[in-house]
Scaffold this active site. Structure first.
Site, PDB file in Angstrom:
ATOM      1  N   GLU A 174       0.847  -1.219   0.000  1.00  0.00           N
ATOM      2  CA  GLU A 174       0.000   0.000   0.000  1.00  0.00           C
ATOM      3  C   GLU A 174       0.871   1.252   0.000  1.00  0.00           C
ATOM      4  O   GLU A 174       0.762   2.110   0.877  1.00  0.00           O
ATOM      5  CB  GLU A 174      -0.985  -0.009   1.165  1.00  0.00           C
ATOM      6  CG  GLU A 174      -1.984  -1.140   1.048  1.00  0.00           C
ATOM      7  CD  GLU A 174      -3.207  -1.031   1.954  1.00  0.00           C
ATOM      8  OE1 GLU A 174      -3.282  -0.132   2.803  1.00  0.00           O
ATOM      9  OE2 GLU A 174      -4.108  -1.879   1.786  1.00  0.00           O
ATOM     10  N   GLU A 296      -4.960  -8.718  -0.158  1.00  0.00           N
ATOM     11  CA  GLU A 296      -5.765  -8.377   1.022  1.00  0.00           C
ATOM     12  C   GLU A 296      -7.209  -8.241   0.571  1.00  0.00           C
ATOM     13  O   GLU A 296      -7.518  -7.434  -0.311  1.00  0.00           O
ATOM     14  CB  GLU A 296      -5.296  -7.068   1.666  1.00  0.00           C
ATOM     15  CG  GLU A 296      -3.959  -7.214   2.367  1.00  0.00           C
ATOM     16  CD  GLU A 296      -3.546  -5.973   3.142  1.00  0.00           C
ATOM     17  OE1 GLU A 296      -4.439  -5.232   3.622  1.00  0.00           O
ATOM     18  OE2 GLU A 296      -2.331  -5.758   3.267  1.00  0.00           O
TER      19      GLU A 296
END
Ligand code: AHR
Length: 492
Positions: A174, A296
């Site tokens: 991220e 995720e």
């Protein structure tokens, strides 16, 4: 009205990569500590500090791959702090997750020990956000180099003579957010630089995964593919279902019928994300060499009242069984590009398989879906069409029934079916073409209440049971799929 599903059992659509059934474990809340790791001196039965009950339960769902150490934690993790004698390891603050002390007792050696016990493939996520190229490069050298070198020698000093195998390596996490708040051009350049020093030593070939987009940030995918495609084997995508939005997610239990519908609508939304990100990837990689890695995903609600808000501990209900079943069906159906998915997170965090309370452990409805679906791992996906009817959610329509089918090496066909409706059953006829069979069996997970769940007092409240409510005529099965259910049919 009876809805029709057609399965063409003689039309294969490619292998369903077993890694679609992957998992994610971060140094967050009670996932690693208490969940997996209790330490060698614990009264809880363990093998070299890792809980035996948890290992046994997870082995039963054939975890193919486990991602570690984060998540956001990965970009502030310094691996050297987590090797060597445990009593000497540095302590640090886990700033992302509750500000608690991380004593680094679970590090690289312990992670590999866990993977060996689970018979699972490690997927390690390196630190770009607050780490250096040298640090990342040395981690790979420490784990995988066989010869004489500072890091390989250091590993040997810590008791590991032979290198480990390492295939999957993530270069940051991220990086548009907790991994450094970068812009895609900047990360694309950093990715190219960092991955250069993620070396292949000897026979160990690393599959390099670039940090991908958040949800529908298509520009991120465009820039990464345009600037860095030749340097990557996989590009990640993260997507969580939060019924009320990120800042007001809503409770895991005690929700309304509207919230059930919104949860289902947000669950099926991942199909649109996969298709749109894939279209961009196709432009730069028409051969589909680069895998989409959904490392995720899951349903993320408000934490359970009275628990640490930074620990992300939530209950898990029949609604989560549907989120899992529908998402896995969608991933299977996109097996041309989706080669891995890692549900967040294995124990005690977000949409878990297992919840623990000291020595006690329960299996969640999500766990049971992974168990029911495990036969899809590495099986051949079968062509299928679903005329499912639809559910109206606000101004959108979503399918009422989700399905996927595969054929295992032994010829057994599995069809997994989900009824997303909170109250209405669905009459189905399943036309099995191109298949001679003698035996059909089924298992179903369903419940009366929308938030039915397991507790430490009632651990078996929601679990799969045998399902034989179908009729077989020639090559057609007819059945009524109850509301809020996930069904697995095995046809031999
Ligand atoms: O899974 C929890 C967090 O969600 C991860 O650490 C991060 O990558 C994502 O934002």
């Amino acid at each position: 009205m009876t809805r029709k599903i057609v399965v063409n059992a003689d039309v294969g659509k490619g292998k369903i990569n077993k890694n679609i059934y992957g998992h994610f474990a971060e140094h967050l809340g009670r996932c690693i500590y208490e969940g997996f790791w209790v330490g060698e001196d614990s009264d809880i039965p363990n093998t070299k500090g890792i809980r035996n009950d948890v290992v046994e339960a997870l082995k039963n769902i054939n975890i193919p791959i486990l991602r570690w150490p984060g998540g956001c934690f990965a970009d502030e993790y310094h691996w050297k702090d987590g090797v060597g004698p445990r009593e000497d390891r540095k302590r640090m603050v886990n700033t992302h997750w509750g500000g608690v002390i991380e004593n680094n007792h679970f590090g690289t050696h312990e992670f590999y020990q866990l993977c060996e016990l689970l018979e699972t493939e490690p997927y390690i996520n390196g630190n770009v956000g607050s780490g250096t190229v040298q640090e990342m490069s040395e981690w790979v050298e420490y784990m995988t180099f066989d010869g004489e070198s500072p890091m390989a020698n250091w590993r040997r000093e810590h008791g590991k003579e032979e290198p480990w195998a390492l295939k999957y390596f993530g270069v940051g996490n991220e990086n548009w957010g907790c991994g450094g708040n970068m812009r895609p051009q900047y990360y694309a350049d950093l990715y190219r630089r960092f991955q250069t020093y993620v070396r292949d030593y000897g026979d160990n070939k690393i599959f390099r995964i670039a940090g991908g987009a958040n949800v529908d940030d298509y520009n991120w995918t465009e820039v990464l593919m345009r600037e860095a495609a030749p340097f990557m084997d996989g590009l990640s995508l993260h997507y969580y279902v939060h019924p009320g939005g990120f800042w007001n997610k809503g409770p895991a239990t005690g929700f309304t019928e509207d919230v059930w519908d919104i949860t289902m609508e947000k669950t099926v939304h991942i199909e649109e994300l996969i298709e749109k990100h894939s279209t961009i990837m196709d432009k730069y990689d028409p051969e589909k060499r680069i895998a989409m890695i959904i490392d995720e995903w899951g349903a993320w609600y408000d934490v359970e009242p009275g628990t640490n808000p930074g620990f992300l501990y939530q209950q898990n209900t029949i609604r989560d069984a549907l989120v899992a079943g529908v998402s896995l069906n969608i991933f299977n159906e996109h097996n041309d590009r989706v080669q891995m998915a890692n549900i967040a997170q294995t124990i005690n965090v977000i949409q878990s398989m297992i919840l623990t309370d000291k020595e006690k452990m329960i299996l969640t409805p999500t766990y049971h879906v992974f168990e029911m679906y495990k036969v899809h791992q590495d099986a051949e996906r079968l062509d299928l069409s679903v005329e499912s009817g639809s559910i109206k959610v606000g101004d959108k329509e979503i399918p009422q029934v989700s399905a996927s089918a595969s054929k295992a090496k032994d010829g057994a066909v599995t069809i997994t079916l989900c009824n997303l409706h909170k109250a209405e059953a669905s009459d189905l006829s399943v036309d099995l073409r191109g298949l001679a069979f003698e035996n059909v069996s089924g298992r179903i997970i369903t419940a009366e209440e929308m938030d039915a769940h397991n507790t430490f007092e009632q651990p078996d409240n929601v679990k799969p049971v045998e399902f034989d409510q179908f009729q077989v005529t020639d090559n057609e099965l007819t059945l009524t799929l109850p509301s809020k259910s996930v069904l697995s049919l095995t046809i031999k």
